[in-house]
Motif scaffolding. Structure first.
Motif: not given
Length: 187
Positions: A173-181, A183-187
């Motif tokens: 869950l933490v890994h998925m949240a870090e990936k999502a965060a 991805a938001k920073e890149v976008a």
């Protein structure tokens, strides 16, 4: 023992290269492939046992009278029967969802961990409440419930205790949240 697990010890074992299945050092990875379906097998088997315990307790609560009415009409027993139904349904839905995902070709390690924890704990509560409803008969050999109760406790341990599954799920869950965060920073 219903879990079907054993303990093996090998001393000075040598396996000729021609007899090695797969690649050396990949055994853990190979074992992981069978875990999701195996966890569901346990979940399904114990769901059936929890259902049997519940049905036994329900029948007893319908017929056994205390204080002038059937046990099932006493709020405390009625609440336990209702809680059993909710736990059985929740476990069944986790099994169905994970089985559906496996049918779609997914690995389902996360989902099978979740199902294993939810099912083992929900089904345990069902059997425990069933023993309570049955009273003295719940702790004797008069019904199959005591045997189910005794055998089921191990379900929360084998194929990984609930705590290990929770730990593994939290990491994912933490890994998925870090990936999502990220991805938001890149976008």
């Amino acid at each position: 023992f219903t879990g079907g697990h054993g303990v093996l010890r090998f001393d000075n074992l040598r396996v000729p290269a021609a007899d090695v299945l797969g690649e050396v050092g990949k055994g853990f990875r190979y074992a992981q492939v069978r875990l999701a379906p195996a966890r569901l097998t346990h979940c399904m088997r114990w769901l059936g046992q929890a259902r049997r315990a519940h049905d036994t307790a329900l029948e007893y609560a319908r017929k056994r009278h205390a204080f002038g009415k059937p046990l099932a009409e006493h709020e405390g027993v009625g609440y336990m029967l209702a809680d059993n139904d909710m736990d059985l349904h929740t476990a069944r839905l986790h099994i169905w969802h994970t089985a559906w995902m496996l049918d779609q070709g997914e690995k389902c390690n996360f989902e099978s961990s979740r199902a294993k924890v939810v099912c083992s704990e929900a089904e345990w509560r069902v059997v425990d409440r069933s023993v309570q409803i049955l009273g003295g008969q719940g702790v004797t050999g008069e019904t199959p419930v005591m045997r189910i109760f005794t055998d089921m406790r191990a379900f929360r341990i084998y194929d990984g205790p609930s705590e290990v599954h929770r730990w593994s799920m939290a990491r994912k869950l933490v890994h998925m949240a870090e990936k999502a965060a990220a991805a938001k920073e890149v976008a």
